[in-house]
Every structure is written in structure tokens, then in C-alpha cells.
Motif scaffolding. Structure first.
Motif, short mmCIF file in Angstrom:
data_model
loop_
_atom_site.label_atom_id
_atom_site.label_comp_id
_atom_site.label_asym_id
_atom_site.label_seq_id
_atom_site.Cartn_x
_atom_site.Cartn_y
_atom_site.Cartn_z
N VAL A 1 0.86 -1.19 0.00
CA VAL A 1 0.00 0.00 0.00
C VAL A 1 0.89 1.23 0.00
CG1 VAL A 1 -1.80 1.29 1.19
CG2 VAL A 1 -1.83 -1.22 1.24
N ARG A 2 0.74 2.08 -1.01
CA ARG A 2 1.64 3.23 -1.18
C ARG A 2 1.14 4.51 -0.52
NH1 ARG A 2 5.31 1.98 -5.38
NH2 ARG A 2 5.58 -0.29 -5.27
N GLY A 3 -0.17 4.59 -0.22
CA GLY A 3 -0.67 5.83 0.37
C GLY A 3 -2.16 5.76 0.67
N TYR A 4 -2.64 6.76 1.42
CA TYR A 4 -4.04 6.83 1.84
C TYR A 4 -4.53 8.26 1.69
CZ TYR A 4 -8.07 7.04 5.00
OH TYR A 4 -9.32 7.25 5.54
N LEU A 5 -5.63 8.44 0.95
CA LEU A 5 -6.27 9.74 0.78
C LEU A 5 -7.66 9.69 1.39
CD1 LEU A 5 -5.29 10.41 -2.96
CD2 LEU A 5 -4.08 11.13 -0.90
N HIS A 6 -7.93 10.59 2.31
CA HIS A 6 -9.23 10.62 2.99
C HIS A 6 -10.23 11.42 2.17
CE1 HIS A 6 -11.82 10.25 6.53
NE2 HIS A 6 -12.22 11.48 6.27
N TRP A 7 -11.47 10.95 2.13
CA TRP A 7 -12.55 11.71 1.50
C TRP A 7 -13.46 12.22 2.61
CZ3 TRP A 7 -13.16 13.18 -3.48
CH2 TRP A 7 -14.37 13.80 -3.79
N SER A 8 -13.57 13.55 2.75
CA SER A 8 -12.91 14.53 1.91
C SER A 8 -12.40 15.66 2.80
CB SER A 8 -13.90 15.10 0.87
OG SER A 8 -15.00 15.69 1.54
N ALA A 9 -11.68 16.60 2.20
CA ALA A 9 -11.21 17.74 2.98
C ALA A 9 -12.38 18.60 3.43
CB ALA A 9 -10.22 18.57 2.17
N LEU A 10 -13.29 18.92 2.49
CA LEU A 10 -14.40 19.83 2.77
C LEU A 10 -15.74 19.11 2.62
CD1 LEU A 10 -13.21 22.87 0.62
CD2 LEU A 10 -13.02 22.67 3.10
N ASP A 11 -16.72 19.52 3.41
CA ASP A 11 -18.10 19.11 3.14
C ASP A 11 -18.45 19.65 1.75
OD1 ASP A 11 -18.42 17.92 5.60
OD2 ASP A 11 -19.33 19.69 6.53
N ASN A 12 -19.00 18.79 0.90
CA ASN A 12 -19.23 19.21 -0.48
C ASN A 12 -20.56 18.67 -1.00
OD1 ASN A 12 -18.50 16.55 -0.62
ND2 ASN A 12 -16.78 16.82 -1.98
N TYR A 13 -20.79 18.88 -2.29
CA TYR A 13 -22.03 18.47 -2.94
C TYR A 13 -21.93 16.99 -3.27
CZ TYR A 13 -26.09 18.96 -6.05
OH TYR A 13 -27.31 18.85 -6.65
N GLU A 14 -22.74 16.18 -2.61
CA GLU A 14 -22.64 14.73 -2.74
C GLU A 14 -23.99 14.12 -3.11
OE1 GLU A 14 -20.12 12.57 -2.22
OE2 GLU A 14 -18.55 13.83 -1.35
N TRP A 15 -23.98 13.30 -4.17
CA TRP A 15 -25.17 12.52 -4.52
C TRP A 15 -26.43 13.38 -4.65
CZ3 TRP A 15 -23.94 7.92 -6.26
CH2 TRP A 15 -22.78 7.30 -5.79
N GLY A 16 -26.26 14.54 -5.24
CA GLY A 16 -27.42 15.37 -5.57
C GLY A 16 -27.82 16.39 -4.53
N HIS A 17 -27.10 16.47 -3.41
CA HIS A 17 -27.45 17.47 -2.40
C HIS A 17 -26.28 17.67 -1.44
CE1 HIS A 17 -28.33 13.95 0.18
NE2 HIS A 17 -28.93 13.47 -0.88
N TRP A 18 -26.48 18.60 -0.48
CA TRP A 18 -25.42 18.96 0.45
C TRP A 18 -25.46 18.16 1.74
CZ3 TRP A 18 -21.78 21.89 -1.58
CH2 TRP A 18 -22.10 22.81 -2.59
N ARG A 19 -26.48 17.34 1.95
CA ARG A 19 -26.70 16.72 3.25
C ARG A 19 -25.59 15.76 3.68
NH1 ARG A 19 -29.59 12.06 4.97
NH2 ARG A 19 -30.24 12.21 7.15
N PRO A 20 -25.06 14.90 2.82
CA PRO A 20 -24.02 13.97 3.29
C PRO A 20 -22.70 14.69 3.55
CG PRO A 20 -25.05 13.20 1.24
CD PRO A 20 -25.40 14.65 1.40
N THR A 21 -22.36 14.89 4.79
CA THR A 21 -21.15 15.63 5.14
C THR A 21 -19.99 14.66 5.37
OG1 THR A 21 -22.04 15.71 7.40
CG2 THR A 21 -22.29 17.67 6.04
N PHE A 22 -19.08 14.61 4.41
CA PHE A 22 -17.90 13.77 4.48
C PHE A 22 -16.67 14.52 5.00
CE2 PHE A 22 -20.33 11.27 1.42
CZ PHE A 22 -19.93 9.95 1.65
N GLY A 23 -16.74 15.83 5.08
CA GLY A 23 -15.54 16.64 5.22
C GLY A 23 -14.89 16.64 6.59
N LEU A 24 -13.58 16.85 6.57
CA LEU A 24 -12.82 17.13 7.78
C LEU A 24 -12.95 18.61 8.15
CD1 LEU A 24 -9.58 15.22 6.73
CD2 LEU A 24 -11.29 14.42 8.38
N ILE A 25 -13.49 19.39 7.22
CA ILE A 25 -13.70 20.83 7.41
C ILE A 25 -15.15 21.13 7.03
CG2 ILE A 25 -12.98 23.15 6.71
CD1 ILE A 25 -10.28 21.87 5.87
N GLY A 26 -15.89 21.77 7.94
CA GLY A 26 -17.26 22.15 7.66
C GLY A 26 -17.32 23.42 6.83
N VAL A 27 -18.39 23.56 6.05
CA VAL A 27 -18.58 24.75 5.21
C VAL A 27 -19.99 25.29 5.42
CG1 VAL A 27 -18.57 25.67 2.87
CG2 VAL A 27 -17.00 23.83 3.46
#
Length: 246
Positions: A184-210
Motif C-alpha cells: 500500500v503506497r498511500g491513503y487519501l481521505h474523503w474529503s477535505a471539505l463538506d461538499n455536494y454529494e449525490w445530488g445534495h449537500w446533506r451527506p457531510t464527508f468533510g474534515l472541514i465544515g462549510v
């Protein structure tokens, strides 16, 4: 994922498609789209190698399928439809990108939609931090040992303590896979910012809120936690990780 989108467009060519994605009710990927994508990938890889010394690979959105008792043949068929052609196409690549968020059970009739459960994430997916380990092992096996880069892993939740717990457990599964010899060469977390996911803003994946009104950005405790893990290059002891129901 593009092949799945093509299948969805044919099966649910309206806004119902978005709801289908969020509940895990997805049509089988379109085989014609899959063949086109694989051909395009191989052509692009050849061009990149001819003109540069860049590493070449692509990323696969994996389902982390697990067989229900007695459904091993159905599991093999599900993997053949959803993942294996793309993983096999990466056997000569420099890396394979692994995307994993949740796992799915495969029953007698194929993949089973995520059942409703209070522990589900904001996308309606089952809480399965072990999905990362399942996906990594499957990618490693099918590619025949292509080095792995985790390109997406995370959780849609409004509870940041749950994000820390999920990520810590996922990284522990990643560590265990590496101790078994998986490259395993590396790991990228999803995501840095809460963003537009699956058609709306409700799913908050971010490490940073917006804030969607002011666009103010607010780092969450998970951001500092993951940063500390990266700086230390080690994981907290498993017994210190907050556990969540699966």
C-alpha cells in the motif's frame, strides 16, 4: 462507477436515480461502457508512458462484497460484474486506486441493498469501516499484486466523533493488510471539505465544515486527529478507538 452510471441512466433515467444511488439500489454496470472504459484506459496509459515518466493507474469504486452463507458463487458473479474487469485491467499498471466506504452482502439473488438501520451513515450506507480491508485484499488478489493507493475512504456523518472512530478502524484494517504483505503506497481521505454529494449537500464527508450561506470554513476535530496520525506515522492502539455498531 461510470459504467454503473450508464446502467442507471438506462434503468432509471430521471431523478429517481439519485435516490437509488443513496439507498444502494443500483443496476448492474453496463458491460459496453465497461469495455469502452478499459480500452480507453489502456490507450491513455500507453500514451502517458510514451511521453512522460509518470506513474500510471486508475481508481475503482469497490463495493467490498461479502457472501451470505452458501452464496459464494453469487459473490464471484457480483465481483465479475462490478469490479474484476477494472481490476484485471490494472495488472500492468504502476498502481491501482482503491475507493471504499461500505460493504455489501451478496445473497442468492445478488447484491442486497443496505437495510434501514439507525447506524447507517447519512448516505444510507451501512457503517462498515472493515470495507477498506476487504477492498484492498480483493484488489491485491485480482490485480496479481499491483501496488495499491487508497484514493477514497471516509464517512458521511454529522457526528465528528463517529468520523474519527470510523477512520481509525478503517486505518487499522489498512495496517493489518499491510502486515500481510500487501503493498500500500498511500491513503487519501474523503474529503477535505463538506461538499455536494449525490445530488445534495446533506451527506457531510468533510474534515472541514462549510457554511453554505457565508462559505465560512470550520476545521473539525477529525482534521487535527488525522493530521496527528499522519505526523506520527502510527495509529492509536485499537482499544483507544471509539467503537461504533456495524
Amino acid at each position: 462507477m461510470v459504467a454503473t452510471m450508464a446502467g442507471a441512466q438506462r434503468a432509471v433515467p430521471d431523478q429517481n436515480a439519485v435516490q437509488a444511488f443513496t439507498t444502494g439500489v443500483l443496476p448492474d454496470p453496463d458491460p459496453e461502457a465497461a469495455r469502452t472504459l478499459i480500452e480507453a484506459h489502456h490507450l491513455a496509459a500507453e500514451m502517458v508512458r510514451a511521453e512522460t515518466d509518470a506513474k500510471v493507474g486508475w481508481s475503482v469504486a469497490q463495493q467490498a462484497f461479502v457472501a451470505a452463507p452458501g452464496c459464494e458463487d453469487q459473490l464471484a458473479e457480483a465481483n465479475r460484474l462490478w469490479e474484476d474487469p477494472y481490476l484485471e485491467a490494472a495488472r500492468d499498471d504502476d498502481f491501482i486506486g482503491v475507493q471504499a466506504y461500505t460493504g455489501r452482502l451478496v445473497g442468492p439473488d445478488g447484491p442486497i441493498p443496505h437495510p434501514e438501520d439507525p447506524a447507517n451513515t447519512l448516505t444510507g450506507w451501512a457503517y462498515r469501516p472493515d470495507a477498506l480491508g476487504i477492498a484492498i485484499r480483493h484488489a491485491w488478489q485480482v490485480t496479481g499484486g499491483t501496488p495499491i493507493l487508497v484514493t477514497e475512504n471516509g464517512i458521511a456523518t454529522a457526528d465528528d466523533s463517529r468520523r474519527i472512530a470510523y477512520t481509525g478502524e478503517a486505518l487499522e484494517h489498512l495496517r493489518l493488510a499491510m502486515t500481510q504483505g500487501i503493498d500500500v503506497r498511500g491513503y487519501l481521505h474523503w474529503s477535505a471539505l463538506d461538499n455536494y454529494e449525490w445530488g445534495h449537500w446533506r451527506p457531510t464527508f468533510g474534515l472541514i465544515g462549510v457554511d453554505r450561506t457565508t462559505f465560512a470554513r470550520s476545521p473539525k476535530p477529525s482534521l487535527a486527529w488525522l493530521g496527528s496520525v499522519a505526523r506520527a506515522n502510527t495509529l492509536p492502539a485499537p482499544e483507544t478507538l471509539e467503537t461504533q455498531p456495524c
